[in-house]
Design a protein around this motif. Structure first.
Motif, mmCIF file in Angstrom:
data_model
loop_
_atom_site.group_PDB
_atom_site.id
_atom_site.type_symbol
_atom_site.label_atom_id
_atom_site.label_comp_id
_atom_site.label_asym_id
_atom_site.label_seq_id
_atom_site.Cartn_x
_atom_site.Cartn_y
_atom_site.Cartn_z
ATOM 1 N N LYS A 47 0.346 1.831 6.702
ATOM 2 C CA LYS A 47 0.940 0.484 6.735
ATOM 3 C C LYS A 47 0.675 -0.174 8.091
ATOM 4 C CE LYS A 47 4.466 1.174 3.152
ATOM 5 N NZ LYS A 47 4.084 0.203 2.120
ATOM 6 N N ASP A 81 4.568 10.236 -6.227
ATOM 7 C CA ASP A 81 4.233 10.274 -4.790
ATOM 8 C C ASP A 81 5.175 9.356 -4.014
ATOM 9 O OD1 ASP A 81 3.008 8.147 -6.169
ATOM 10 O OD2 ASP A 81 1.279 8.073 -4.838
ATOM 11 N N VAL A 114 -2.804 -1.484 8.141
ATOM 12 C CA VAL A 114 -2.901 -2.724 7.356
ATOM 13 C C VAL A 114 -2.285 -3.897 8.141
ATOM 14 C CG1 VAL A 114 -2.025 -3.874 5.267
ATOM 15 C CG2 VAL A 114 -3.005 -1.579 5.116
ATOM 16 N N VAL A 172 0.877 -1.192 0.000
ATOM 17 C CA VAL A 172 0.000 0.000 0.000
ATOM 18 C C VAL A 172 0.907 1.233 0.000
ATOM 19 C CG1 VAL A 172 -1.811 -1.291 1.225
ATOM 20 C CG2 VAL A 172 -0.270 0.184 2.539
HETATM 21 N N1 LIG Z 1 6.449 2.208 -7.326
HETATM 22 C C1 LIG Z 1 7.638 1.641 -7.188
HETATM 23 O O1 LIG Z 1 8.478 1.698 -8.071
HETATM 24 C C2 LIG Z 1 7.996 0.876 -5.947
HETATM 25 C C3 LIG Z 1 9.108 0.032 -5.961
HETATM 26 C C4 LIG Z 1 9.407 -0.719 -4.814
HETATM 27 C C5 LIG Z 1 8.613 -0.596 -3.682
HETATM 28 N N2 LIG Z 1 7.542 0.257 -3.705
HETATM 29 C C6 LIG Z 1 6.733 0.347 -2.494
HETATM 30 O O2 LIG Z 1 5.558 -0.429 -2.689
HETATM 31 C C7 LIG Z 1 4.457 0.161 -1.988
HETATM 32 C C8 LIG Z 1 3.327 0.432 -2.964
HETATM 33 O O3 LIG Z 1 3.797 1.301 -3.985
HETATM 34 P P1 LIG Z 1 3.002 1.442 -5.372
HETATM 35 O O4 LIG Z 1 3.877 2.249 -6.256
HETATM 36 O O5 LIG Z 1 2.508 0.109 -5.818
HETATM 37 O O6 LIG Z 1 1.751 2.331 -4.891
HETATM 38 P P2 LIG Z 1 0.392 2.638 -5.700
HETATM 39 O O7 LIG Z 1 -0.054 3.975 -5.234
HETATM 40 O O8 LIG Z 1 0.589 2.414 -7.161
HETATM 41 O O9 LIG Z 1 -0.620 1.501 -5.176
HETATM 42 C C9 LIG Z 1 -1.040 1.404 -3.846
HETATM 43 C C10 LIG Z 1 -2.377 0.664 -3.813
HETATM 44 O O10 LIG Z 1 -2.727 0.416 -2.444
HETATM 45 C C11 LIG Z 1 -4.130 0.525 -2.330
HETATM 46 N N3 LIG Z 1 -4.509 0.705 -0.926
HETATM 47 C C12 LIG Z 1 -4.514 1.849 -0.188
HETATM 48 N N4 LIG Z 1 -4.919 1.577 1.071
HETATM 49 C C13 LIG Z 1 -5.166 0.242 1.136
HETATM 50 C C14 LIG Z 1 -5.605 -0.648 2.163
HETATM 51 N N5 LIG Z 1 -5.846 -0.195 3.391
HETATM 52 N N6 LIG Z 1 -5.758 -1.955 1.871
HETATM 53 C C15 LIG Z 1 -5.530 -2.420 0.619
HETATM 54 N N7 LIG Z 1 -5.107 -1.622 -0.406
HETATM 55 C C16 LIG Z 1 -4.913 -0.319 -0.150
HETATM 56 C C17 LIG Z 1 -4.464 1.705 -3.229
HETATM 57 O O11 LIG Z 1 -5.846 1.702 -3.583
HETATM 58 C C18 LIG Z 1 -3.540 1.461 -4.418
HETATM 59 O O12 LIG Z 1 -4.182 0.689 -5.422
HETATM 60 C C19 LIG Z 1 5.014 1.426 -1.312
HETATM 61 O O13 LIG Z 1 5.408 1.132 -0.011
HETATM 62 C C20 LIG Z 1 6.251 1.745 -2.173
HETATM 63 O O14 LIG Z 1 7.211 2.477 -1.467
HETATM 64 C C21 LIG Z 1 7.204 0.971 -4.803
#
Ligand SMILES: NC(=O)c1ccc[n+]([C@@H]2O[C@H](COP(=O)([O-])OP(=O)(O)OC[C@H]3O[C@@H](n4cnc5c(N)ncnc54)[C@H](O)[C@@H]3O)[C@@H](O)[C@H]2O)c1
Length: 284
Positions: free
Chosen positions: A97, A238, A100, A90
């Protein structure tokens, strides 16, 4: 520990690719999001990945359908009750987090592992709100998670060794390369990546270059396969800003990306996922 079912919490940029990767290894997976539209987008993204493999002759049509059938797309928490490993993906906010993790702690069997895909936040702080801090760890994938091989495995202060072993074995089963790294803000890769992204973002503003000029130069001279601004838009601005803020607070100004990144985030221009970032995108 034998992993019979995985859950991925959050069906965004990372969650959808992680669920696809798990399903490709023939492991049942529940992909959960609170947003039905995110689940729909994830389903069509995964279908496109499977269709791409079929078109290239790397997977048969029936096998693609079988892999898709391994994934349950669900907004309903009850789908999580028999999961062995949950991977939280998330947004990069500690309070969310922790919420969750508390929910997962309530719903999942007592020995189930709660893993976080956090880019930079403390695994120990997430573990602290659960009744099972020994069963919480970091499992950090890289974008795009269906292609990038590396997975950082991070122990919190109380994580059991068998949890780390299980996550390393799971990583290998889904054809990744697990590397154990110490818990610290940003772990290893994001400390390097975020410092270089911050430098190039400040450089852009200081010298008045466009994103295209920098990206094209970097790709033309084979410094990297993608320009930094194309990459930042794809990762999500973001997330890039949240990580930069965490690392600035931990290590200081070398992680300051300058004014442009926070201004884009404040305007909700988050990159590919919102249709506008350093570049415009048409959303299909
Ligand atoms: N984007 C990247 O390149 C990347 C790479 C490695 C790690 N991460 C990490 O992965 C995590 C997610 O990043 P992302 O880019 O996929 O974010 P994102 O914004 O694309 O997706 C997050 C999703 O979580 C959902 N969400 C929000 N609250 C929730 C809840 N309570 N229960 C279930 N779902 C919920 C949202 O609706 C959304 O679809 C973050 O911690 C980020 O730092 C991201």
């Amino acid at each position: 520990m034998y992993v019979k079912k995985v859950a991925v919490i959050g069906a965004g940029t990372m969650g959808a690719d992680i669920a696809y990767t798990v399903a490709m290894a023939n492991i049942p997976v529940v992909l959960r999001d609170v947003d039905e539209k995110a689940l729909e987008r994830a389903k069509s993204h995964i279908q496109k990945l499977l269709d791409g493999r079929v078109a290239k002759g790397r997977l048969s049509g029936p096998d693609a359908a079988q892999r898709m059938s391994q994934i349950v797309f669900s907004a309903d928490a009850s789908a999580l009750k028999d999961v062995s490993v949950a991977i939280e993906a998330v947004p990069e906010k500690m309070a969310l987090k922790q919420k969750v993790f508390q929910e997962l702690d309530r719903l999942l069997p007592p020995l189930a592992i709660l893993a976080t895909n956090t880019s930079a936040l403390s695994v120990t702080e997430m573990a602290s709100v659960t009744s099972r801090p020994t069963r919480v760890a970091g499992m950090h994938f890289f974008y795009p998670a269906h292609m990038m091989k590396l997975v950082e495995i991070i122990a919190g202060e109380q994580t059991d060794k068998d949890v780390l072993d299980t996550l390393s074995r799971l990583s290998e089963e889904i054809r990744k390369i697990p590397v154990a790294v110490k818990e610290c803000p940003g772990f290893v890769v994001n400390r390097v990546l975020t410092a270089s992204m911050a430098e190039v973002m400040r450089f852009k503003v200081e010298y008045g270059y466009s994103a295209e000029e920098i990206d094209q130069t970097i790709v033309k001279h084979k410094v990297a396969p993608l320009g930094p601004f194309v990459l930042a838009d794809a990762l999500g601005l973001d997330i890039a800003w949240d990580v930069a803020e965490t690392l600035q607070a931990a290590y200081g100004d070398r992680f300051d990306p300058g004014p442009e990144l926070p201004a884009l985030v404040a305007a909700h221009h988050l990159g590919v996922k919102t249709g506008q970032g350093f570049y415009p995108y048409s959303r299909s």
